[in-house]
Design a protein around this motif. Structure first.
Motif, PDB file in Angstrom:
ATOM      1  N   LYS A  79       0.657  -1.323 -15.659  1.00 19.58           N
ATOM      2  CA  LYS A  79       1.072  -0.479 -14.535  1.00 19.58           C
ATOM      3  C   LYS A  79       0.565   0.960 -14.629  1.00 19.58           C
ATOM      4  N   ILE A  80       0.023   1.312 -15.792  1.00 15.00           N
ATOM      5  CA  ILE A  80      -0.567   2.635 -15.964  1.00 15.00           C
ATOM      6  C   ILE A  80      -2.081   2.472 -16.017  1.00 15.00           C
ATOM      7  N   GLY A  81      -2.791   3.271 -15.224  1.00 17.07           N
ATOM      8  CA  GLY A  81      -4.245   3.234 -15.231  1.00 17.07           C
ATOM      9  C   GLY A  81      -4.784   4.190 -16.276  1.00 17.07           C
ATOM     10  N   SER A  82      -5.388   5.289 -15.841  1.00 12.79           N
ATOM     11  CA  SER A  82      -5.915   6.264 -16.796  1.00 12.79           C
ATOM     12  C   SER A  82      -4.782   7.132 -17.342  1.00 12.79           C
ATOM     13  N   LYS A  94      -1.200   7.921  -7.610  1.00 12.60           N
ATOM     14  CA  LYS A  94      -1.206   6.479  -7.385  1.00 12.60           C
ATOM     15  C   LYS A  94      -2.647   6.006  -7.220  1.00 12.60           C
ATOM     16  N   ASN A  95      -2.979   4.898  -7.887  1.00 10.48           N
ATOM     17  CA  ASN A  95      -4.335   4.357  -7.840  1.00 10.48           C
ATOM     18  C   ASN A  95      -4.230   2.843  -7.649  1.00 10.48           C
ATOM     19  N   GLY A  96      -4.073   2.425  -6.403  1.00 12.39           N
ATOM     20  CA  GLY A  96      -3.907   1.005  -6.115  1.00 12.39           C
ATOM     21  C   GLY A  96      -2.595   0.484  -6.667  1.00 12.39           C
ATOM     22  N   ASP A  97      -2.671  -0.507  -7.557  1.00 14.45           N
ATOM     23  CA  ASP A  97      -1.476  -1.113  -8.134  1.00 14.45           C
ATOM     24  C   ASP A  97      -1.021  -0.436  -9.415  1.00 14.45           C
ATOM     25  N   THR A  98      -1.662   0.680  -9.773  1.00 14.91           N
ATOM     26  CA  THR A  98      -1.299   1.387 -11.000  1.00 14.91           C
ATOM     27  C   THR A  98      -1.135   2.885 -10.726  1.00 14.91           C
ATOM     28  N   SER A 116      11.571   4.812 -13.541  1.00 20.74           N
ATOM     29  CA  SER A 116      12.019   4.595 -12.160  1.00 20.74           C
ATOM     30  C   SER A 116      10.881   4.829 -11.176  1.00 20.74           C
ATOM     31  N   LEU A 117       9.977   5.759 -11.493  1.00 18.55           N
ATOM     32  CA  LEU A 117       8.823   6.016 -10.627  1.00 18.55           C
ATOM     33  C   LEU A 117       7.902   4.794 -10.590  1.00 18.55           C
ATOM     34  N   ILE A 118       7.662   4.198 -11.739  1.00 14.54           N
ATOM     35  CA  ILE A 118       6.816   3.004 -11.803  1.00 14.54           C
ATOM     36  C   ILE A 118       7.429   1.871 -10.988  1.00 14.54           C
ATOM     37  N   ASP A 119       8.726   1.658 -11.164  1.00  9.36           N
ATOM     38  CA  ASP A 119       9.398   0.581 -10.424  1.00  9.36           C
ATOM     39  C   ASP A 119       9.295   0.791  -8.913  1.00  9.36           C
ATOM     40  N   LYS A 120       9.300   2.040  -8.504  1.00  6.86           N
ATOM     41  CA  LYS A 120       9.264   2.365  -7.080  1.00  6.86           C
ATOM     42  C   LYS A 120       7.862   2.317  -6.492  1.00  6.86           C
ATOM     43  N   GLU A 121       6.858   2.725  -7.272  1.00 13.58           N
ATOM     44  CA  GLU A 121       5.540   3.001  -6.695  1.00 13.58           C
ATOM     45  C   GLU A 121       4.507   1.887  -6.867  1.00 13.58           C
ATOM     46  N   VAL A 122       4.572   1.106  -7.955  1.00 15.78           N
ATOM     47  CA  VAL A 122       3.462   0.177  -8.229  1.00 15.78           C
ATOM     48  C   VAL A 122       3.952  -1.190  -8.665  1.00 15.78           C
TER      49      VAL A 122
END
Length: 204
Positions: free
Chosen positions: A170-173, A129-133, A193-199
């Motif tokens: 929603k994806i950084g690097s 996790k990197n902030g909002d992404t 589902s991970l993206i929806d949950k984490e960022v």
């Protein structure tokens, strides 16, 4: 003289006037003139932004052909995609869609790109996790860093799994490595589902 030499600026309204005039050709999409039609459409879209891309659904969906306008994952072109779709006229026979959309899990199939076949069973990931992404590392079966086609195929699959908009916001690097078995790796199908949950993602 300046206006006469360079012409007026080509606008979103100009594009839709052109498309509406030619819409029946794109609704029918006959095999024998696909290349000609797609070249003409690419030329018109490039007048708005050279990075814009497009797709049409092969089949009619509820009597309409889906016309997807894409930024091809290039963030700077996102505002033009949004502008085009928000200002699209009501066209009978078409559903105008901004960005490549994610598919339902059961509908995600193998991507065929150049000589590469890449399916959801071929791609795993780890993340941070990197902030909002999320920063992710993709592990690809058969991956060879000497061939840039692998990256293109992976990005197409990512668009299919989570959608073009979420890939960009929603994806950084994104790093890529050859697959090797490890208990820490997650299936690419777990990413939505991970993206929806984490960022929450970045704002455009």
């Amino acid at each position: 003289m300046f206006k006469k030499l360079f012409g007026k600026n080509y606008t979103v309204a100009d594009f839709w006037i052109w498309f509406e005039k030619n819409s029946q050709d794109y609704y029918r999409l006959r095999e024998e003139n696909l290349n000609s039609l797609f070249n003409k459409l690419s030329k018109q879209l490039s007048k708005i932004n050279e990075d814009l891309a497009f797709e049409f659904s092969a089949d009619f969906i509820e009597g309409k052909r889906e016309f997807i306008i894409s930024a091809d994952g290039i963030l700077s072109a996102f505002p033009d995609v949004i502008d085009l779709v928000e200002n699209a006229p009501q066209l009978e026979g078409f559903k105008i869609i901004a960005f490549r959309q994610k598919s339902a899990v059961d509908d995600i199939s193998t991507i065929e790109y150049e000589d590469i076949s890449l399916g959801p069973d071929d791609v795993y990931f780890t993340y941070r996790k990197n902030g909002d992404t999320l920063d992710i590392v993709l592990y690809l079966r058969g991956y060879d860093s000497d061939f840039e086609e692998w990256e293109n195929a992976a990005f197409i699959l990512l668009d299919t799994v989570i959608g073009e908009y979420d890939v960009a916001t929603k994806i950084g690097s994104i790093d890529m490595l050859p697959y090797k078995e490890s208990p820490n790796l997650k299936s690419i199908l777990e990413l939505p589902s991970l993206i929806d949950k984490e960022v929450t993602g970045i704002s455009l």
